[in-house]
Design a protein around this motif. Structure first.
Motif, short mmCIF file in Angstrom:
data_model
loop_
_atom_site.label_atom_id
_atom_site.label_comp_id
_atom_site.label_asym_id
_atom_site.label_seq_id
_atom_site.Cartn_x
_atom_site.Cartn_y
_atom_site.Cartn_z
N LEU A 1 -18.16 41.01 -47.94
CA LEU A 1 -17.97 40.25 -49.19
C LEU A 1 -17.10 39.01 -48.95
O LEU A 1 -17.34 37.96 -49.55
N LEU B 1 -19.12 36.33 -47.65
CA LEU B 1 -19.97 35.74 -48.69
C LEU B 1 -19.15 34.90 -49.67
O LEU B 1 -19.64 34.52 -50.73
N GLY C 1 -14.85 36.36 -55.95
CA GLY C 1 -15.41 35.11 -55.47
C GLY C 1 -15.60 34.15 -56.64
O GLY C 1 -15.19 34.45 -57.76
N TRP D 1 -17.88 35.66 -59.52
CA TRP D 1 -18.22 37.08 -59.36
C TRP D 1 -17.02 37.88 -58.90
O TRP D 1 -16.04 37.35 -58.39
N THR E 1 -25.55 33.99 -60.30
CA THR E 1 -24.64 34.07 -59.16
C THR E 1 -24.74 35.43 -58.48
O THR E 1 -24.74 35.53 -57.25
N LEU E 2 -24.83 36.45 -59.30
CA LEU E 2 -24.75 37.83 -58.79
C LEU E 2 -26.00 38.28 -58.05
O LEU E 2 -25.90 38.94 -57.00
N LEU F 1 -26.13 37.13 -54.47
CA LEU F 1 -24.99 37.73 -53.76
C LEU F 1 -25.28 39.18 -53.40
O LEU F 1 -25.07 39.62 -52.26
N LYS G 1 -27.86 39.41 -50.55
CA LYS G 1 -27.28 39.09 -49.24
C LYS G 1 -26.37 40.22 -48.77
O LYS G 1 -26.38 40.59 -47.60
N PHE G 2 -25.56 40.77 -49.68
CA PHE G 2 -24.67 41.87 -49.32
C PHE G 2 -25.48 43.09 -48.89
O PHE G 2 -25.17 43.72 -47.88
#
Length: 85
Positions: free
Chosen positions: A19, A22, A35, A38, A68-69, A72, A75-76
């Protein structure tokens, strides 16, 4: 938007590191990462999916705006998914 995901065979320390990579910053002793737009709250526990096999499981509760989430989380998840998880 709020979404909770569980990832097996990963440590909380590694999840925090992913995280941070990211764009997040660890808070509260690594139980929370924040972030731009988020946040993620993490909890680690041991689970027994089959017989005597014990795995680490990290529950991540993501919060933020959908635009945004969603990227994310994708990718996570690509970084965090392990065989058996």
């Amino acid at each position: 938007m709020q979404e909770t995901r569980e990832f097996r065979a990963i440590s909380q320390r590694l999840a925090v590191q992913y995280l941070e990579n990211l764009g997040g910053e660890a808070k509260n002793g690594g139980n929370r990462v924040e972030g731009d737009g988020w946040s993620a709250t993490l909890e680690e526990r041991k689970v027994n999916p089959v017989g005597s096999i014990t795995l680490n499981e990290v529950t991540v509760e993501f919060e933020g705006e959908a635009e945004t989430l969603e990227p994310l989380i994708e990718k996570f998840a690509q970084k965090a998914i392990r065989a058996g998880g």
